[in-house]
Design an enzyme around this catalytic site. Structure first.
Site, PDB file in Angstrom:
ATOM      1  N   ARG A 165       0.239   3.791   5.267  1.00 26.43           N
ATOM      2  CA  ARG A 165       1.548   4.165   5.794  1.00 26.43           C
ATOM      3  C   ARG A 165       2.054   5.466   5.181  1.00 26.43           C
ATOM      4  O   ARG A 165       2.765   6.235   5.846  1.00 26.43           O
ATOM      5  CB  ARG A 165       2.557   3.036   5.567  1.00 26.43           C
ATOM      6  N   HIS A 217       6.474   5.877  -1.575  1.00 25.98           N
ATOM      7  CA  HIS A 217       7.179   4.641  -1.282  1.00 25.98           C
ATOM      8  C   HIS A 217       8.505   4.603  -2.039  1.00 25.98           C
ATOM      9  O   HIS A 217       8.732   5.377  -2.974  1.00 25.98           O
ATOM     10  CB  HIS A 217       6.297   3.452  -1.643  1.00 25.98           C
TER      11      HIS A 217
END
Length: 864
Positions: free
Chosen positions: A219, A341
């Site tokens: 991601r 993140h």
């Protein structure tokens, strides 16, 4: 001072003689451990309290996991020793499980350490190799005065670069509220849109990027790729570090946040999620989400792979990356983009702004909004200017490029409109590829010609042509003489086939001996191959549907792929160093290559590609299909296509008309003939392209170009000698040495499995070296787009992969008249035939054999 020196030397000698002596355990406090290791009494009490609470509810969680997964794989989950609870049990002689960088040893000790110990973390994902310089002592001595003079003439200190933090877009597990951690779900459609929006905010703000850091999770990697695509800078170096991975949620990974809170209590789950030092229950090595079973973490020790992490563990994991790499790039004046993140970005923010443990819990990192840091000369964050549109966050000295919440609200509104209004056009999701004016014109011409196939279904080509007299002949029939090409075209049009007079097969006047060597067009010639190619059949496990898994290939191998087709290729334009992206057809070719390689059980350890988008995109789509986006990608200009000088971007027909057929063929087909050189001020000259100005370091300086640039700017501007035009020989003289000195030494000789994605002429150079093809023959070699060419390092031969269609590759792909030099008998070391060469297309099957094969296929299909 002398006494201190004596004490240092004495201590060092004792450590060398008695490295594990119990009397020197105080060295850990001397070196200064990170905060996570200097646990106070109150912190220890808090941890013990959390652990006892976890022991009390162990059975409840175990039952919950069994209910969720339907299996009892977590039964030993809570029986692990508490000393290993955080997953960072220490090694002998090492104070932490992270790396030597966190041990804070005095710098003078580094001279006595093994080089491998220092470089293991520094060279993660090839970062150390980017700064590697292979210079002899003699060269360094000669250049030393020049370097001093350069620094004196510049008289300018380098201002620190800008740091840009971007959180990845929404993932599939973010959307359904699942604990993710080190699991690897992909982005949702909304997540992609969020990242695209972040890129546009950067473009609107005029921000530039020089180097990118991201995690090893899909991601984040895909978010970085989307950002660079939007910024048109996919050539930039991207380094994937496990230190930027999300916080490891231990046994909570894969569980629903909502359901877990309902069953275990909102208070406990919130404490795991929000407390700075509380860790969720640990994973075990037999857990399906244990990172140690994944190949992407094969370079880490078991002590570096966390079984569970607190927020503080996660944040301090990022410290070495900041101290040794990001800070270095910033001090060199480079702008750094970090795509990671929420919790690892919070860790960087905590370090940069020196935020306290309590205050860091107030910091939030939204998706889709870049966060920008500016620094002073001491690398301290500068608070953003007090402007009306400036948005910041408490405790942070960073600028948010947009107010949080606006993007989500806009996407929510758009979703409502798309559901309420039939045929609503999602403007933000439309994708158009940029085109030059000549490319757009030829693309339209190509589209108009394609209408012929559709129009032939409704038009009677034998019907008389109506003439209204406006042509100047007063309505009389037009007397037309047609060449053989047009007669052939009319016949094909009558039969409903498409007719294109520029297709090489229509030009019968060209002989088969005159080959085409440019990367945009292939000459259709009869294959002249004496030895049938070695074609490896599809593994039976894949054919029979054994979960689609084939036996993984472990031996060293080199797979070479020419990029997929671009619009330049399709329209017959000279491309060279022009940065043409893949066409839709080229994207599908790259994806098909990735699917084929995965089907045959290929895995790679490293990827090499050029600085051109078409090769980079091909490598990306191949890795994406193989679920290996985390692989290190080494980008080098030496794998670029041949530089075509002033012919770049021109139509071949245009060049032929202007310079004549003879000169046209000499430029294209001569091994040592260069096209006309491009001007120093041309947009096609690499010296005017940022990627070559800033990142190309392995070419000497050009006195002429340096003088031109310095006069233009009014200050000294060093300019390297970049090619203004190249012959095929010039292209190979930069490609082959790079393979020999870098790819072979760093990867092939180390037993690594290598993927090379490049352009046709660069690949010709690689094959010329690997297969000993003569210079006078190499120009006759054609490289099909998107076809994996498998070079077996042991047998030193080239192989092809069976695609399952039953078609002979020589009938599907055109290798040119020099194709006979590509394929030779593949033999083992003992002289026997390679067992992988299982398909022989030269043997014709009888009708009965064909019927038998078809019945077997039908049986397999029905069983699937």
């Amino acid at each position: 001072r002398e006494q201190h020196l004596q004490l240092w030397l004495l201590g060092f000698l004792v450590l060398c003689v008695f490295p594990n002596a119990s009397g020197f355990q105080l060295k850990t406090s001397f070196y200064g451990l990170p905060r996570a290791s200097q646990t106070s009494l109150s912190e220890t009490t808090e941890n013990d309290r959390v652990m006892s609470k976890e022991d009390d509810i162990a059975a409840t969680i175990e039952a919950f996991i069994q209910n969720e997964d339907g299996q009892d794989e977590q039964q030993s989950f809570f029986t692990m020793p508490q000393s290993n609870f955080n997953g960072y049990s220490t090694l002998t002689g090492q104070t932490t499980g992270y790396s030597a960088f966190l041990d804070r040893k005095p710098s003078w000790l580094k001279a006595f350490q093994r080089k491998s110990d220092l470089d293991a973390d520094m060279n993660e994902d090839g970062y150390g190799d980017m700064h590697r310089r292979k210079r002899s002592f003699f060269k360094r001595a000669i250049k030393f005065p020049l370097n001093l003079a350069t620094k004196a003439l510049k008289r300018k200190t380098v201002e620190p670069g800008t740091l840009i933090l971007v959180r990845h877009g929404e993932s599939e597990w973010n959307a359904n509220k699942t604990f993710t951690g080190w699991a690897d779900p992909d982005l949702t459609v909304q997540g992609r849109r969020e990242v695209e929006h972040a890129a546009r905010l950067l473009m609107a703000g005029g921000y530039k990027v020089d180097v990118v850091f991201t995690s090893r999770l899909k991601r984040a990697i895909r978010s970085a790729w989307i950002l660079l695509q939007e910024l048109n800078e996919v050539y930039l170096p991207v380094f994937k570090s496990w230190r930027l991975n999300e916080r490891n949620y231990g046994a909570l990974t894969g569980l629903s946040k909502t359901e877990t809170a309902k069953r275990l209590g909102q208070e406990l789950v919130q404490e795991w999620r929000g407390s700075l030092r509380s860790r969720p229950p640990s994973l075990t090595p037999n857990d399906p989400y244990w990172p140690g079973r994944e190949r992407r973490y094969a370079d880490l020790t078991n002590d570096q792979i966390p079984l569970s992490e607190s927020l503080l563990d996660c944040m301090e994991r990022t410290t070495p990356l900041w101290e040794t790499k990001i800070k270095y790039e910033l001090t060199k004046g480079r702008n750094v983009l970090v795509v990671a993140h929420a919790n690892t970005l919070r860790g960087l923010v905590k370090t940069i702004d020196n935020i306290g443990d309590a205050e860091i819990q107030d910091i939030a990192i939204p998706t889709g909004i870049p966060i920008v840091y500016k620094f002073d000369d001491e690398l301290k964050a500068i608070p953003p200017a007090k402007e009306d549109h400036a948005v910041s966050q408490v405790h942070m000295n960073a600028l948010f490029l947009e107010k949080p919440g606006l993007l989500k609200e806009a996407l929510k509104r758009e979703k409502q409109w798309s559901e309420a209004v039939p045929g609503y056009d999602r403007i933000m999701s439309r994708y158009t590829r940029p085109m030059t004016s000549i490319e757009r014109s030829l693309y339209k011409l190509d589209a108009e010609r394609e209408l012929g196939e559709w129009a032939s279904e409704f038009i009677d080509v034998n019907a008389p042509v109506e003439d209204d007299g406006n042509d100047g002949n007063f309505g009389k029939p037009m007397m037309v003489t047609e060449s053989e090409v047009w007669e052939m075209g009319m016949k094909e049009l009558e039969s409903g086939e498409q007719f294109d007079p520029d297709t090489p097969s229509f030009h019968q006047t060209e002989t088969a001996g005159e080959e085409l060597i440019e990367d945009n067009e292939e000459e259709i010639v009869e294959p002249n191959i004496y030895t049938p190619p070695c074609v490896t059949s599809i593994p039976s496990a894949a054919v029979l549907g054994n979960d689609g898994m084939s036996q993984i290939r472990r031996d060293s191998v080199i797979v070479i792929i020419r990029h997929g087709k671009t619009q330049h290729n399709k329209l017959g334009l000279f491309t060279g160093w022009e940065d043409a992206p893949l066409a839709d057809e080229g994207i599908e070719e790259a994806k098909e290559a990735g699917r084929l390689l995965k089907l045959h059980g290929f895995e790679f350890d490293v990827v090499y590609t050029s600085w051109l988008s078409r090769a980079l995109e091909t490598a990306w789509y191949v890795m994406d299909e193989m679920d290996a986006l985390w692989l290190p990608i080494i980008k080098t200009w030496r794998l670029n296509e041949r530089m075509y000088g002033s012919l770049t971007g021109l139509s071949k027909q245009m060049v032929k008309q202007k310079y004549g057929e003879k000169q046209f063929k000499a430029w294209r087909r001569g091994y040592g003939v260069k096209p006309p050189a491009v001007s120093s001020f041309s947009p096609h000259y690499p010296g005017n392209d940022k990627r070559y100005q800033k990142y190309l370091q392995d070419k000497r300086y050009s006195l002429r170009e340096t003088l031109i640039r310095s006069i233009e700017s009014g200050e000294l501007k060093l300019q390297r000698k970049l090619p203004k035009s190249e012959s095929l020989r010039d292209c190979m003289e930069r490609t082959i040495p790079y393979f020999v000195e870098r790819i072979a030494v760093d990867a092939v000789d180390q037993g690594k499995r290598v993927l090379i994605s490049s352009s046709e002429n660069a690949i010709r150079g690689l094959l010329m070296h690997l297969l000993d093809i003569e210079e006078e023959e190499i120009t006759g070699l054609e490289i099909p787009n998107g076809l994996p060419l498998i070079y077996d390092v042991k047998s030193k031969c080239l192989k092809l992969l069976d695609d399952g269609t039953g078609r002979d590759p020589l009938e599907v792909h055109n290798f040119g008249k020099a194709g006979k030099y590509l394929f030779r008998p593949c033999q083992n070391e003992d002289g026997t035939l390679d067992e992988e060469c299982t398909i022989d297309f030269t043997t014709k099957l009888s009708k009965a054999e064909e019927e038998t094969i078809e019945s077997i296929k039908r049986g397999i299909t029905s069983s699937l």
